[in-house]
Design a protein around this motif. Structure first.
Motif, PDB file in Angstrom:
ATOM      1  N   LEU A 201       0.904  -1.380  -0.073  1.00 14.33           N
ATOM      2  CA  LEU A 201      -0.029  -0.033  -0.173  1.00 14.33           C
ATOM      3  C   LEU A 201       0.838   1.125  -0.021  1.00 14.33           C
ATOM      4  CD1 LEU A 201      -2.842  -0.825   2.405  1.00 14.33           C
ATOM      5  CD2 LEU A 201      -3.192  -1.016   0.542  1.00 14.33           C
ATOM      6  N   PHE A 202       1.847   1.361   0.714  1.00 13.82           N
ATOM      7  CA  PHE A 202       2.573   1.984   0.593  1.00 13.82           C
ATOM      8  C   PHE A 202       2.927   2.717  -0.370  1.00 13.82           C
ATOM      9  CE2 PHE A 202       6.709   4.873   2.501  1.00 13.82           C
ATOM     10  CZ  PHE A 202       5.789   5.932   2.712  1.00 13.82           C
ATOM     11  N   GLU A 203       3.846   2.013  -1.225  1.00 11.38           N
ATOM     12  CA  GLU A 203       4.955   1.632  -2.379  1.00 11.38           C
ATOM     13  C   GLU A 203       3.859   1.948  -3.432  1.00 11.38           C
ATOM     14  OE1 GLU A 203       7.622  -0.859  -3.868  1.00 11.38           O
ATOM     15  OE2 GLU A 203       7.019  -1.830  -2.418  1.00 11.38           O
TER      16      GLU A 203
ATOM     17  N   THR B 104      14.592   1.186  -0.141  1.00  7.06           N
ATOM     18  CA  THR B 104      15.770   0.565  -1.115  1.00  7.06           C
ATOM     19  C   THR B 104      14.304   0.320  -2.275  1.00  7.06           C
ATOM     20  OG1 THR B 104      15.549  -1.355  -0.923  1.00  7.06           O
ATOM     21  CG2 THR B 104      17.198  -0.721   0.179  1.00  7.06           C
ATOM     22  N   THR B 105      13.377   0.919  -2.179  1.00  6.43           N
ATOM     23  CA  THR B 105      12.087   0.613  -2.817  1.00  6.43           C
ATOM     24  C   THR B 105      11.726   1.230  -3.534  1.00  6.43           C
ATOM     25  OG1 THR B 105      10.332   0.364  -1.802  1.00  6.43           O
ATOM     26  CG2 THR B 105      11.633  -1.957  -2.610  1.00  6.43           C
ATOM     27  N   ILE B 106      11.467   2.623  -3.069  1.00  6.96           N
ATOM     28  CA  ILE B 106      10.867   3.796  -3.312  1.00  6.96           C
ATOM     29  C   ILE B 106      11.994   4.876  -3.352  1.00  6.96           C
ATOM     30  CG2 ILE B 106       9.566   5.588  -2.879  1.00  6.96           C
ATOM     31  CD1 ILE B 106       7.788   4.045  -0.955  1.00  6.96           C
ATOM     32  N   PRO B 107      11.988   5.038  -4.669  1.00 11.15           N
ATOM     33  CA  PRO B 107      13.161   6.362  -5.209  1.00 11.15           C
ATOM     34  C   PRO B 107      12.951   7.211  -4.401  1.00 11.15           C
ATOM     35  CG  PRO B 107      11.982   5.878  -6.923  1.00 11.15           C
ATOM     36  CD  PRO B 107      11.726   5.274  -6.208  1.00 11.15           C
ATOM     37  N   ASN B 108      14.026   8.829  -4.024  1.00 15.44           N
ATOM     38  CA  ASN B 108      13.501   9.470  -3.661  1.00 15.44           C
ATOM     39  C   ASN B 108      13.105   9.950  -2.327  1.00 15.44           C
ATOM     40  OD1 ASN B 108      14.298  12.843  -3.561  1.00 15.44           O
ATOM     41  ND2 ASN B 108      12.820  12.766  -5.282  1.00 15.44           N
ATOM     42  N   SER B 109      13.354   8.912  -1.432  1.00 15.09           N
ATOM     43  CA  SER B 109      12.798   8.882  -0.007  1.00 15.09           C
ATOM     44  C   SER B 109      13.906   9.101   1.331  1.00 15.09           C
ATOM     45  CB  SER B 109      12.005   7.864  -0.071  1.00 15.09           C
ATOM     46  OG  SER B 109      12.509   6.206  -0.207  1.00 15.09           O
ATOM     47  N   GLY B 110      13.125   8.752   1.965  1.00 14.51           N
ATOM     48  CA  GLY B 110      14.547   9.253   3.075  1.00 14.51           C
ATOM     49  C   GLY B 110      12.955   9.103   4.373  1.00 14.51           C
ATOM     50  N   MET B 111      13.476   8.409   5.391  1.00 19.91           N
ATOM     51  CA  MET B 111      13.279   8.093   6.473  1.00 19.91           C
ATOM     52  C   MET B 111      14.002   8.793   8.649  1.00 19.91           C
ATOM     53  SD  MET B 111      12.079   4.179   8.224  1.00 19.91           S
ATOM     54  CE  MET B 111      14.630   3.827   8.678  1.00 19.91           C
ATOM     55  N   ALA B 112      12.732   9.060   8.799  1.00 16.50           N
ATOM     56  CA  ALA B 112      13.856   9.949  10.201  1.00 16.50           C
ATOM     57  C   ALA B 112      13.217   8.273  11.342  1.00 16.50           C
ATOM     58  CB  ALA B 112      12.830  11.467  10.946  1.00 16.50           C
ATOM     59  N   VAL B 113      13.941   8.685  12.312  1.00 20.59           N
ATOM     60  CA  VAL B 113      13.957   7.302  12.667  1.00 20.59           C
ATOM     61  C   VAL B 113      13.386   8.329  14.163  1.00 20.59           C
ATOM     62  CG1 VAL B 113      15.232   6.307  15.004  1.00 20.59           C
ATOM     63  CG2 VAL B 113      15.840   5.791  12.349  1.00 20.59           C
ATOM     64  N   SER B 114      12.601   7.636  15.411  1.00 20.04           N
ATOM     65  CA  SER B 114      11.526   8.454  15.891  1.00 20.04           C
ATOM     66  C   SER B 114      11.872   7.160  17.663  1.00 20.04           C
ATOM     67  CB  SER B 114      10.027   8.584  15.173  1.00 20.04           C
ATOM     68  OG  SER B 114       9.799   7.849  15.036  1.00 20.04           O
TER      69      SER B 114
END
Length: 505
Positions: A311-313, A354-364
């Protein structure tokens, strides 16, 4: 008999007034709701200005010293496009017909960021740990503007009345207008969005517009185009009878059932319904260029990790296709709490990078609460999202990620895990450390037969070294894999390593 005649006359008067009001609404010159005083337009993108009036009407639009005239189509829609412009302002927009005129004033051109998701994105600045102090300081930037698209009907645990049910069916759920930044507008705005925007504005000196479109409890599928979901047979049950589908979280279905318990129609809609929030809030924005998206959502999909991945992809691809370009999409990894599936979900979110280009993730997870799904330390999360944007969108030389595992190798009875600092100029990891130099915690080992055990791990420069217990055959190293974790591996920039799993070679 006389009473019946009076009743019929009254009905005719009401019908006439309704028809008259409807006709006035159809002929009134309006701009799309996203256009209002104090707004921000996206720089370096063609600027489209659009709205409605009676069909066949000539509409003249003035902006930045240019004039455009267009005739509305058969449905009364009109739009004009002006050339892309660099940042600046304030400016005005004038829109007129032969008999009407509308002006939008105090407009800035800069970067517009969409802040979306569920309750942790909607979490207000006034309720954040640092919120009261921030508001009391009163240091509000004129070049930071806010558009909060609020739900017009509460999705709390109550049954809706007929007016609310009707409004939902008309997709009239979200509403709001642009505000300058002050104590009142900031207090109820997304804390994460606010701190993200404040940091971006500080580091770039470009006007920033933040659009909050977030709804507590909303599942991922509610933010995806229903037509896209219909193309995949596995979502058939979710679409035909979503209130009884095990693909939708129990809590979402139960809350929706309560809200619509007074509905007379079997087709009553709800904001937790697949596709609803996309139709109600995203579609009206897709002609309005943005710099990118920040996203905090997943709590209502954590029950099914593999489904959320799909769903997210779909969501990211869907939004980018509707806007027509692959804008950056930065999201928050779920925090930590004593609930099932959360470690697996956090690790899944990491792998989606690795599967969604031009993305980033903030750890919380290091700001999590063992019992509360709404941690109050939002400033740090917003600023971690800002670091991602500063590095990847604005090309600043900053460290934006914690230690990223690169390789785990087994040699002479010990596992060595090598790390790097993600993308960018500072990608080479120098030294690993723990917060406040406390003993290292958070590492576990998974054996080939599925046994999970704690690990004796230590830091050695830019590597983690783990002694393998005698007689054990290790397949995987796990980190921060407890639902609520006190894992404490950081880099020199003070950013934590993500929850991760890595195969041992």
């Amino acid at each position: 008999m006389m009473a019946r005649i009076v009743f019929l006359l009254l009905l005719n008067v009401l019908a006439f007034n309704f028809s008259k009001a409807q006709n006035v609404a159809e002929t009134e010159l309006t701009l799309a709701p996203v256009f209002s005083d104090h707004m921000v337009l996206q720089r370096n993108k063609p600027i489209k200005i659009y709205g409605n009036v009676a069909s066949g009407t000539d509409v003249t639009v003035g902006f930045l010293g240019r004039i455009r005239t267009v005739t509305t189509d058969g449905s009364g829609k009109w739009s004009v496009t002006f050339p892309a412009s660099k940042e600046g302002g304030p400016y005005d927009i004038s829109v007129s017909t032969k008999n009407q005129e509308v002006n939008v004033r105090d407009i800035l051109i800069g970067d517009v960021w969409l802040c979306s998701g569920q309750s942790n994105m909607a979490f207000a600045l006034q309720d954040a740990k640092t919120g009261p102090e921030e508001l009391a300081a009163g240091k509000f930037d004129y070049n930071l503007r806010l558009l909060k698209m609020s739900g017009t009907v509460s999705t709390g645990n109550a049954a809706w009345d007929s007016a609310s049910l009707h409004k939902i069916n008309q997709y009239k759920f979200f509403a709001g207008s642009w505000k300058t930044l002050d104590k009142s507008s900031a207090a109820t705005f997304s804390a994460i969005g606010y701190y993200f925007g404040k940091q971006i504005k500080k580091e770039t000196n470009v006007p920033i517009g933040l659009i909050q479109v977030a709804l507590g409890g909303s599942p991922t599928e509610s933010w995806i185009d229903r037509a896209l979901l219909e193309q995949d047979q596995q979502f058939t049950g979710m679409l035909t009878d979503w209130q009884h589908s095990n693909l939708v979280m129990d809590w979402c279905r139960e809350r929706a059932a309560k809200n619509i318990s007074n509905a007379q129609s079997k087709d009553q809609k709800h904001p937790f319904q697949p596709g609803y929030n996309f139709q109600a809030s995203i579609v009206p924005l897709t002609d309005f260029p943005i710099a990118g998206v920040i996203w905090y959502q997943g709590e209502s999909n954590v029950f099914n990790v593999s489904l959320h991945e799909q769903l997210f992809e779909m969501l990211v691809k869907n939004w980018r296709e509707k806007w027509g370009y692959a804008f950056p999409f930065y999201y928050v990894q779920l925090s930590s709490i004593e609930r099932p599936n959360w470690p697996e979900f956090r690790d899944s979110q990491r792998k989606l990078l690795t599967t969604i280009p031009n993305s980033g993730m903030a750890v919380s997870y290091d700001f999590g609460d063992s019992l509360d799904v709404h941690p109050t330390q939002k400033k740090e999360v917003g600023e971690r999202l800002a670091l991602l944007a500063l590095r990847d969108t604005y090309k600043k030389n900053v460290v934006a990620e914690g230690p990223v595992p690169e390789k785990a190798t087994l040699t002479n009875g010990e596992i060595r895990i090598r790390f790097f600092n993600g993308k960018g100029f500072w990608s080479k990891q120098k030294n690993l450390l723990t917060k406040n130099n406390a003993p290292l915690t958070g590492f576990e080992l998974l054996t080939e037969n599925g046994k999970q055990m704690s690990a004796n791990a230590k830091i050695s420069g830019n590597e983690i070294v783990i002694n393998v217990p005698a007689g054990e055959r290790i397949s995987t190293v796990l980190y921060a894999y407890k639902p609520f974790t006190r894992a404490n591996l950081y880099n020199e920039a003070g950013l934590p390593a993500s929850t991760f799993s890595i195969a041992v070679k």
